[in-house]
Scaffold this motif. Structure first.
Motif, PDB file in Angstrom:
ATOM      1  N   UNK A 120       1.865  28.472  12.604  1.00  0.00           N
ATOM      2  CA  UNK A 120       1.264  27.693  11.517  1.00  0.00           C
ATOM      3  C   UNK A 120       2.239  27.535  10.361  1.00  0.00           C
ATOM      4  N   UNK A 121       2.938  28.607  10.023  1.00  0.00           N
ATOM      5  CA  UNK A 121       3.918  28.540   8.937  1.00  0.00           C
ATOM      6  C   UNK A 121       5.051  27.578   9.294  1.00  0.00           C
ATOM      7  N   UNK A 122       5.497  27.622  10.537  1.00  0.00           N
ATOM      8  CA  UNK A 122       6.552  26.700  10.982  1.00  0.00           C
ATOM      9  C   UNK A 122       6.094  25.254  10.916  1.00  0.00           C
ATOM     10  N   UNK A 123       4.865  24.996  11.317  1.00  0.00           N
ATOM     11  CA  UNK A 123       4.332  23.633  11.257  1.00  0.00           C
ATOM     12  C   UNK A 123       4.216  23.161   9.818  1.00  0.00           C
ATOM     13  N   UNK A 124       3.750  24.041   8.927  1.00  0.00           N
ATOM     14  CA  UNK A 124       3.652  23.674   7.505  1.00  0.00           C
ATOM     15  C   UNK A 124       5.024  23.372   6.927  1.00  0.00           C
ATOM     16  N   UNK A 125       6.010  24.153   7.302  1.00  0.00           N
ATOM     17  CA  UNK A 125       7.369  23.928   6.812  1.00  0.00           C
ATOM     18  C   UNK A 125       7.881  22.564   7.280  1.00  0.00           C
ATOM     19  N   UNK A 126       7.676  22.255   8.549  1.00  0.00           N
ATOM     20  CA  UNK A 126       8.101  20.952   9.087  1.00  0.00           C
ATOM     21  C   UNK A 126       7.376  19.827   8.367  1.00  0.00           C
ATOM     22  N   UNK A 127       6.062  20.007   8.155  1.00  0.00           N
ATOM     23  CA  UNK A 127       5.273  18.989   7.468  1.00  0.00           C
ATOM     24  C   UNK A 127       5.742  18.790   6.032  1.00  0.00           C
ATOM     25  N   UNK A 128       6.064  19.874   5.350  1.00  0.00           N
ATOM     26  CA  UNK A 128       6.563  19.764   3.973  1.00  0.00           C
ATOM     27  C   UNK A 128       7.914  19.062   3.931  1.00  0.00           C
ATOM     28  N   UNK A 129       8.785  19.368   4.895  1.00  0.00           N
ATOM     29  CA  UNK A 129      10.092  18.709   4.949  1.00  0.00           C
ATOM     30  C   UNK A 129       9.935  17.215   5.204  1.00  0.00           C
ATOM     31  N   UNK A 130       8.984  16.837   6.086  1.00  0.00           N
ATOM     32  CA  UNK A 130       8.736  15.421   6.351  1.00  0.00           C
ATOM     33  C   UNK A 130       8.221  14.732   5.098  1.00  0.00           C
ATOM     34  N   UNK A 131       7.302  15.371   4.379  1.00  0.00           N
ATOM     35  CA  UNK A 131       6.772  14.790   3.142  1.00  0.00           C
ATOM     36  C   UNK A 131       7.874  14.603   2.117  1.00  0.00           C
ATOM     37  N   UNK A 132       8.725  15.607   2.017  1.00  0.00           N
ATOM     38  CA  UNK A 132       9.834  15.533   1.064  1.00  0.00           C
ATOM     39  C   UNK A 132      10.774  14.397   1.450  1.00  0.00           C
ATOM     40  N   UNK A 133      11.072  14.296   2.740  1.00  0.00           N
ATOM     41  CA  UNK A 133      11.955  13.233   3.216  1.00  0.00           C
ATOM     42  C   UNK A 133      11.309  11.864   2.986  1.00  0.00           C
ATOM     43  N   UNK A 134      10.011  11.736   3.255  1.00  0.00           N
ATOM     44  CA  UNK A 134       9.305  10.472   3.015  1.00  0.00           C
ATOM     45  C   UNK A 134       9.310  10.119   1.539  1.00  0.00           C
ATOM     46  N   UNK A 135       9.154  11.126   0.667  1.00  0.00           N
ATOM     47  CA  UNK A 135       9.173  10.878  -0.776  1.00  0.00           C
ATOM     48  C   UNK A 135      10.550  10.382  -1.210  1.00  0.00           C
ATOM     49  N   UNK A 136      11.598  10.969  -0.671  1.00  0.00           N
ATOM     50  CA  UNK A 136      12.964  10.538  -0.995  1.00  0.00           C
ATOM     51  C   UNK A 136      13.184   9.116  -0.497  1.00  0.00           C
ATOM     52  N   UNK A 137      12.716   8.824   0.720  1.00  0.00           N
ATOM     53  CA  UNK A 137      12.873   7.467   1.267  1.00  0.00           C
ATOM     54  C   UNK A 137      12.108   6.455   0.426  1.00  0.00           C
ATOM     55  N   UNK A 138      10.881   6.787  -0.009  1.00  0.00           N
ATOM     56  CA  UNK A 138      10.111   5.870  -0.859  1.00  0.00           C
ATOM     57  C   UNK A 138      10.815   5.648  -2.195  1.00  0.00           C
ATOM     58  N   UNK A 139      11.376   6.721  -2.735  1.00  0.00           N
ATOM     59  CA  UNK A 139      12.100   6.610  -4.005  1.00  0.00           C
ATOM     60  C   UNK A 139      13.315   5.695  -3.841  1.00  0.00           C
ATOM     61  N   UNK A 140      14.041   5.877  -2.732  1.00  0.00           N
ATOM     62  CA  UNK A 140      15.206   5.027  -2.471  1.00  0.00           C
ATOM     63  C   UNK A 140      14.793   3.565  -2.288  1.00  0.00           C
ATOM     64  N   UNK A 141      13.682   3.329  -1.594  1.00  0.00           N
ATOM     65  CA  UNK A 141      13.200   1.966  -1.402  1.00  0.00           C
ATOM     66  C   UNK A 141      12.799   1.333  -2.734  1.00  0.00           C
ATOM     67  N   UNK A 142      12.161   2.108  -3.601  1.00  0.00           N
ATOM     68  CA  UNK A 142      11.777   1.595  -4.918  1.00  0.00           C
ATOM     69  C   UNK A 142      13.018   1.238  -5.727  1.00  0.00           C
TER      70      UNK A 142
END
Length: 151
Positions: A120-142
């Protein structure tokens, strides 16, 4: 009842065959072990209760030698035969083994719970990294879209 002829005992199974399991105190012992297994099962989702139960089980196993000595001294008040030898084979088989199986079940439960928590901790870590990466990508697109509008 005649004492058990130890020369006839060639292994654990033949030893257990010599025991008169109809003695009433065996029913109490069986009931005790069933209650201990029930507590182990019922506390599987309550780690603190199970930890206390685990320690109690280990203390009961630790006390097997004292229980064996007391039982050897007073066997005639509760049993038809004297089962409690100085080496403690009988008490180990009927008392300690079921308690140790119980503790093994608890340890296996803890290992299973720990592995599930790690997954569960590993899945949460992966999910947080994906969210962070998506946030960076959205920021770059903006930023790109803002530069295009500015041009």
């Amino acid at each position: 009842m005649d004492p058990i002829n130890t020369t006839q005992i060639t292994g654990l199974w033949t030893y257990l065959e010599t025991v008169d399991w109809s003695d009433p105190w065996f029913s109490g012992l069986l009931a005790f072990h069933l209650v201990m297994f029930a507590i182990t099962f019922l506390t599987r989702n309550h780690q603190m209760f199970q930890a206390v139960h685990f320690v109690i089980l280990l203390m009961l196993v630790y006390s097997a030698e004292s229980i064996n000595e007391l039982a050897a001294q007073y066997w005639s008040s509760f049993s038809k035969q004297q089962y409690f030898d100085s080496k403690g084979l009988f008490i180990s088989v009927v008392w300690s083994t079921p308690l140790l199986i119980n503790t093994l079940i608890i340890v296996m439960s803890w290992i299973l719970t720990s592995s599930q928590l790690m997954v569960s901790a590993g899945r949460l870590k992966i999910e947080m990294e994906k969210r962070k990466q998506n946030a960076v990508e959205r920021k770059n697109e903006k930023e790109k879209s803002a530069k295009r509008k500015a041009e």
